[in-house]
Design a protein around this motif. Structure first.
Motif, PDB file in Angstrom:
ATOM      1  N   MET A   1      26.998  36.092  64.321  1.00 15.99           N
ATOM      2  CA  MET A   1      28.290  36.106  64.985  1.00 15.99           C
ATOM      3  C   MET A   1      29.050  34.840  64.638  1.00 15.99           C
ATOM      4  N   LYS A   2      30.329  34.969  64.314  1.00 10.05           N
ATOM      5  CA  LYS A   2      31.147  33.800  64.024  1.00 10.05           C
ATOM      6  C   LYS A   2      31.256  32.928  65.275  1.00 10.05           C
ATOM      7  N   PRO A   3      31.023  31.600  65.154  1.00 13.47           N
ATOM      8  CA  PRO A   3      30.998  30.751  66.354  1.00 13.47           C
ATOM      9  C   PRO A   3      32.319  30.676  67.102  1.00 13.47           C
ATOM     10  N   THR A   4      33.452  30.845  66.409  1.00 16.98           N
ATOM     11  CA  THR A   4      34.754  30.672  67.039  1.00 16.98           C
ATOM     12  C   THR A   4      35.459  32.016  67.185  1.00 16.98           C
ATOM     13  N   GLY A   5      36.152  32.193  68.295  1.00 20.10           N
ATOM     14  CA  GLY A   5      36.899  33.430  68.485  1.00 20.10           C
ATOM     15  C   GLY A   5      37.674  33.411  69.778  1.00 20.10           C
ATOM     16  N   LEU A   6      38.300  34.537  70.093  1.00 23.77           N
ATOM     17  CA  LEU A   6      39.062  34.686  71.330  1.00 23.77           C
ATOM     18  C   LEU A   6      38.291  35.560  72.307  1.00 23.77           C
ATOM     19  N   LEU A   7      38.487  35.282  73.589  1.00 31.19           N
ATOM     20  CA  LEU A   7      37.897  36.073  74.665  1.00 31.19           C
ATOM     21  C   LEU A   7      39.017  36.582  75.553  1.00 31.19           C
ATOM     22  N   GLU A   8      38.995  37.869  75.867  1.00 30.60           N
ATOM     23  CA  GLU A   8      39.997  38.454  76.763  1.00 30.60           C
ATOM     24  C   GLU A   8      39.334  38.871  78.067  1.00 30.60           C
ATOM     25  N   VAL A   9      39.943  38.507  79.169  1.00 27.42           N
ATOM     26  CA  VAL A   9      39.427  38.873  80.484  1.00 27.42           C
ATOM     27  C   VAL A   9      39.600  40.373  80.705  1.00 27.42           C
ATOM     28  N   THR A  10      38.493  41.030  81.108  1.00 29.41           N
ATOM     29  CA  THR A  10      38.558  42.462  81.419  1.00 29.41           C
ATOM     30  C   THR A  10      38.301  42.741  82.891  1.00 29.41           C
ATOM     31  N   ALA A  11      37.692  41.801  83.615  1.00 29.64           N
ATOM     32  CA  ALA A  11      37.437  41.997  85.046  1.00 29.64           C
ATOM     33  C   ALA A  11      37.203  40.646  85.706  1.00 29.64           C
ATOM     34  N   VAL A  12      37.536  40.548  86.981  1.00 22.49           N
ATOM     35  CA  VAL A  12      37.326  39.331  87.780  1.00 22.49           C
ATOM     36  C   VAL A  12      36.770  39.749  89.134  1.00 22.49           C
ATOM     37  N   ARG A  13      35.646  39.123  89.539  1.00 23.77           N
ATOM     38  CA  ARG A  13      35.027  39.432  90.825  1.00 23.77           C
ATOM     39  C   ARG A  13      34.667  38.142  91.551  1.00 23.77           C
ATOM     40  N   ARG A  14      34.344  38.273  92.839  1.00 19.23           N
ATOM     41  CA  ARG A  14      33.919  37.139  93.660  1.00 19.23           C
ATOM     42  C   ARG A  14      32.540  37.458  94.245  1.00 19.23           C
ATOM     43  N   PRO A  15      31.445  37.111  93.559  1.00 17.61           N
ATOM     44  CA  PRO A  15      30.116  37.367  94.131  1.00 17.61           C
ATOM     45  C   PRO A  15      29.840  36.538  95.374  1.00 17.61           C
ATOM     46  N   THR A  16      30.486  35.371  95.495  1.00 15.85           N
ATOM     47  CA  THR A  16      30.406  34.546  96.702  1.00 15.85           C
ATOM     48  C   THR A  16      31.799  33.961  96.936  1.00 15.85           C
ATOM     49  N   PRO A  17      32.062  33.404  98.116  1.00 18.02           N
ATOM     50  CA  PRO A  17      33.398  32.856  98.377  1.00 18.02           C
ATOM     51  C   PRO A  17      33.819  31.764  97.409  1.00 18.02           C
ATOM     52  N   ARG A  18      32.853  30.987  96.874  1.00 15.14           N
ATOM     53  CA  ARG A  18      33.197  29.867  96.002  1.00 15.14           C
ATOM     54  C   ARG A  18      32.868  30.130  94.531  1.00 15.14           C
ATOM     55  N   THR A  19      32.567  31.377  94.191  1.00 13.38           N
ATOM     56  CA  THR A  19      32.207  31.710  92.811  1.00 13.38           C
ATOM     57  C   THR A  19      33.114  32.806  92.277  1.00 13.38           C
ATOM     58  N   VAL A  20      33.661  32.574  91.088  1.00 13.25           N
ATOM     59  CA  VAL A  20      34.454  33.585  90.388  1.00 13.25           C
ATOM     60  C   VAL A  20      33.664  34.038  89.161  1.00 13.25           C
ATOM     61  N   ARG A  21      33.368  35.326  89.090  1.00  4.44           N
ATOM     62  CA  ARG A  21      32.658  35.878  87.932  1.00  4.44           C
ATOM     63  C   ARG A  21      33.671  36.610  87.057  1.00  4.44           C
ATOM     64  N   VAL A  22      33.824  36.122  85.834  1.00  5.92           N
ATOM     65  CA  VAL A  22      34.816  36.671  84.911  1.00  5.92           C
ATOM     66  C   VAL A  22      34.096  37.398  83.780  1.00  5.92           C
ATOM     67  N   THR A  23      34.523  38.627  83.506  1.00  7.89           N
ATOM     68  CA  THR A  23      33.995  39.400  82.383  1.00  7.89           C
ATOM     69  C   THR A  23      34.948  39.260  81.202  1.00  7.89           C
ATOM     70  N   PHE A  24      34.386  38.914  80.045  1.00  4.36           N
ATOM     71  CA  PHE A  24      35.170  38.725  78.825  1.00  4.36           C
ATOM     72  C   PHE A  24      34.731  39.728  77.767  1.00  4.36           C
ATOM     73  N   ALA A  25      35.691  40.201  76.994  1.00  3.90           N
ATOM     74  CA  ALA A  25      35.422  40.960  75.777  1.00  3.90           C
ATOM     75  C   ALA A  25      35.927  40.139  74.596  1.00  3.90           C
ATOM     76  N   GLY A  26      35.337  40.378  73.426  1.00  3.58           N
ATOM     77  CA  GLY A  26      35.764  39.638  72.248  1.00  3.58           C
ATOM     78  C   GLY A  26      35.006  40.072  71.016  1.00  3.58           C
ATOM     79  N   ASP A  27      35.595  39.804  69.860  1.00  5.13           N
ATOM     80  CA  ASP A  27      34.950  40.178  68.606  1.00  5.13           C
ATOM     81  C   ASP A  27      33.595  39.497  68.476  1.00  5.13           C
ATOM     82  N   GLY A  28      32.596  40.265  68.072  1.00  9.98           N
ATOM     83  CA  GLY A  28      31.272  39.717  67.800  1.00  9.98           C
ATOM     84  C   GLY A  28      30.339  39.671  68.988  1.00  9.98           C
ATOM     85  N   LEU A  29      30.845  39.876  70.199  1.00  7.05           N
ATOM     86  CA  LEU A  29      29.968  39.762  71.361  1.00  7.05           C
ATOM     87  C   LEU A  29      28.914  40.863  71.402  1.00  7.05           C
TER      88      LEU A  29
END
Length: 263
Positions: free
Chosen positions: A1-29
């Protein structure tokens, strides 16, 4: 996988009040080989600007020099994060939200992250992969910033004694660890007390991560009070008070680096 690239957010959740879990898609993942405690660099663009990626020829030092050559007004902010999980062509990354008024650029971005947002990345790079200990028992200890890495290690290792210190009971996640709640106590105190009181067999190894001063205190306990071999302890200061893992190192950070290298 190429080390450098772009990531696009596809989903955002809050598993806890102080935690944001972000799902990213991108080439090579989709071709990304998973391993425990898998880290990557995220590049956060200046407000109102697109992500500007440095040229990448596969050499990390030339990549970093190209990053520094980007004009300051256009240069993205670089921060290190752990891959929490992956599913085909996506990865999850968790951001810990700090107290109001103390946001850095990464935390500020995470508070308002939404599908369609774009960041840059460097890595994960297999050159930085560290093998897990093969000791009979592995001590795992960290704060909330280490929870993503702890989750990936627990998926690979069975015989562990694991402690995680978080702000309060609401920050627990469904993981087989001993949860310690600060509930207003100073950072790291309850974790150090728990490790001091843990029954650990001779020949055990340790994995420690989180705030650098806390990690340093844990390591000193294991080496100076328990007599452990330094080589049995894997440790990483993910963040420092008022500083991050990607800011210039302090004198103590440099001493930690020399110890890791055996100097």
């Amino acid at each position: 996988m190429k080390p450098t690239g772009l990531l696009e957010v596809t989903a955002v959740r809050r598993p806890t009040p102080r935690t944001v879990r972000v799902t990213f898609a991108g080439d090579g993942l989709a071709e990304l080989e998973p391993w425990p405690d898998q880290q990557l660099k995220l590049l956060f663009p200046p407000p109102g600007r697109p992500v500007r990626l440095p040229a990448d020829d596969g050499d990390v030092m030339r990549w970093y020099q190209a990053y520094l050559a980007i004009p300051e007004a256009e240069r993205p902010v670089l921060r290190s994060y752990t891959v929490r999980s992956r599913d085909g062509g996506t990865i999850d990354v968790e951001f810990v939200l700090h107290s109001a008024g103390t946001d850095g650029p990464a935390t500020a971005w995470a508070r308002t992250a939404a599908p369609g947002d774009v960041l840059g990345r460097y890595g994960p790079d297999a050159a930085y992969r560290r093998p897990l200990s093969t000791a009979d028992t592995l001590l795992i200890a960290g704060d909330e910033t280490a929870v993503p890495a702890i989750a990936t290690i627990l998926s690979e290792v069975d015989n562990v004694v694991a402690f995680a210190e978080v702000a309060d009971a609401a920050e627990e996640q469904p993981l087989p660890v001993h949860w310690l709640h600060r509930d207003g106590a100073p950072h790291g105190v309850k974790l150090l007390d728990a490790v001091r009181g843990a029954a650990l067999e001779p020949g055990s190894a340790a994995w420690l991560a989180g705030e650098a001063g806390m990690v340093r205190a844990l390591r000193r306990h294991l080496v100076n009070e328990r007599g452990w071999d330094k080589r049995a302890i894997e440790f990483t200061g993910y963040w420092r008070r008022k500083l991050t893992q990607d800011d210039a190192p302090t004198t103590e950070d440099l001493a930690d680096a020399r110890e890791k290298l055996g100097g």
